[in-house]
Design an enzyme around this catalytic site. Sequence first.
Site, PDB file in Angstrom:
ATOM      1  N   THR A 125       0.815  -1.228   0.000  1.00 42.12           N
ATOM      2  CA  THR A 125       0.000   0.000   0.000  1.00 42.12           C
ATOM      3  C   THR A 125       0.844   1.271   0.000  1.00 42.12           C
ATOM      4  OG1 THR A 125      -1.444   1.333   1.415  1.00 42.12           O
ATOM      5  CG2 THR A 125      -0.189  -0.377   2.514  1.00 42.12           C
ATOM      6  N   GLU A 127       0.274   3.642   1.836  1.00 38.50           N
ATOM      7  CA  GLU A 127       0.424   4.069   3.235  1.00 38.50           C
ATOM      8  C   GLU A 127       1.828   3.767   3.765  1.00 38.50           C
ATOM      9  OE1 GLU A 127      -1.843   5.556   5.769  1.00 38.50           O
ATOM     10  OE2 GLU A 127      -2.504   6.287   3.838  1.00 38.50           O
ATOM     11  N   TYR A 150      -1.185   0.175  10.899  1.00 37.41           N
ATOM     12  CA  TYR A 150      -1.531  -0.510   9.639  1.00 37.41           C
ATOM     13  C   TYR A 150      -0.359  -0.464   8.661  1.00 37.41           C
ATOM     14  CZ  TYR A 150      -3.472  -0.968   4.902  1.00 37.41           C
ATOM     15  OH  TYR A 150      -3.691  -1.333   3.594  1.00 37.41           O
ATOM     16  N   LYS A 154       1.900  -3.489   7.144  1.00 35.32           N
ATOM     17  CA  LYS A 154       1.993  -3.719   5.692  1.00 35.32           C
ATOM     18  C   LYS A 154       3.449  -3.693   5.228  1.00 35.32           C
ATOM     19  CE  LYS A 154      -2.069  -4.391   3.758  1.00 35.32           C
ATOM     20  NZ  LYS A 154      -2.359  -5.578   2.962  1.00 35.32           N
TER      21      LYS A 154
END
Length: 351
Positions: A125, A127, A150, A154
């Site tokens: 991602t 992010e 998160y 990831k």
Amino acid sequence: MKSALITGITGQDGAYLAKLLLSENYKVYGLYRRISTPNFWRLQSLDIYDKINLISGDLNDMSSIINAINASNPDEIYHLAAQSFVEASFESPLATAEVTGLSTTRILEAVKLMKLDSKVYYAGTSEMYGSSYLNKSLNESDVFQPMSPYAAAKLYGYWISRIYRDGYNIFVSSGILFNHESEIRGMEFVTRKIANQVAKISLGLENKIYLGNIEAKRDWGYAPEYVEAMHKMLEYNKPDDFVIATDETHTVKEFLEYAFDYINDDYNKYLEIDKRFVRPLDVPALKGDYSKAKEELNWSPKTRFKDIVKIMVGEEIKRWKKYLNGDQFPWDVPNYPNENNLLKTYRGHVK
Ligand code: NAP
Ligand code: F7E
């Protein structure tokens, strides 16, 4: 006939990917977790529910993974399941680390120990870049500086995938996907939340919209096109990492403006900034450079920001109209907690 195992089959990307693979004549298996109220509404709304071979199991459980792989004997494994909501990762950092991070190792360990040739897709991602945005389009070589539990989970999954690729010669490719949205996006994400509230406002069912940081900028693409990129990565001649994005960035406020334009109204009449939706840390801006995917995978985004807003608000208005007419369509809206259900303490991290 090729077979594919999709973890996260009940989520947005799982559903679109299953539809794509079925159209290419794959036998599709989906890992889903048993919950008290089944949530197959996305598969039903795409009209593919009856065509999927569903396997019950939890990603935190190694036996479930081995069982799913044994049952499906997959040529391709698309590992999409995750606790994918950034905000929730601040509330449940350990559970997020388990499912979003460690489950990737469980999948890769299974492939390694079972000596399989299955190709694996890992759902990385944007992010992961976190605060590294320097007003530039981010590419595969840019630095990762995660800003949430998160994103940290990831990033772990991303690195463990590279380690299994280089160390054990497993074909595992990571997509670094920027935000992608659709009519079947989860209701907690800001685009669908806005689309839904705007639809309700247009029909006189609502008169407020509560949001957090509306200055945040995101690179928003259209989900059905992003799952095509996942498939192309596993069809490519070598495993690698690819940014999938639109190379455009817009604020949440712009999404709001365009959504209200669709109903010829002005968001200022309805907006309330609500601390419950402000995160302890929030990635300020993201924009992705997809030139590697364009050159090597022949992938480019087609649907752009303004059209995504139109598609989402238009669909939400249609759904609410159907609902008001007594339609029993199995979608998530009526069951989702509204702002009154969410306790003030629900966002426990807000100072
Ligand atoms: P999503 O709609 O939130 O779907 C997540 C899926 O994971 C759901 O099917 C969920 O099942 C499943 N899941 C969660 N915990 C599980 C567990 N313990 N065992 C088994 N299944 C579990 O996410 P998405 O938008 O489709 O995204 C797919 C993947 O791409 C995720 O890994 C996400 O983090 C990543 N990603 C998404 C975006 C984006 O903008 N959409 C961008 C970059 C990366 P339930 O339905 O039962 O909850
Ligand atoms: O937030 C701001 C919020 O929750 C977008 C996931 O798919 O994409 C997604 O993560 C922005 C943030 O998505 C509200 O603070 C303002 O700046 O829709 P979101 P996300 O956090 O960008 C990435 C690529 C993933 O990998 C994730 O899995 O909008 N925002 N007000 C709000 N966000 C929400 N959810 N709700 C609000 O009320």
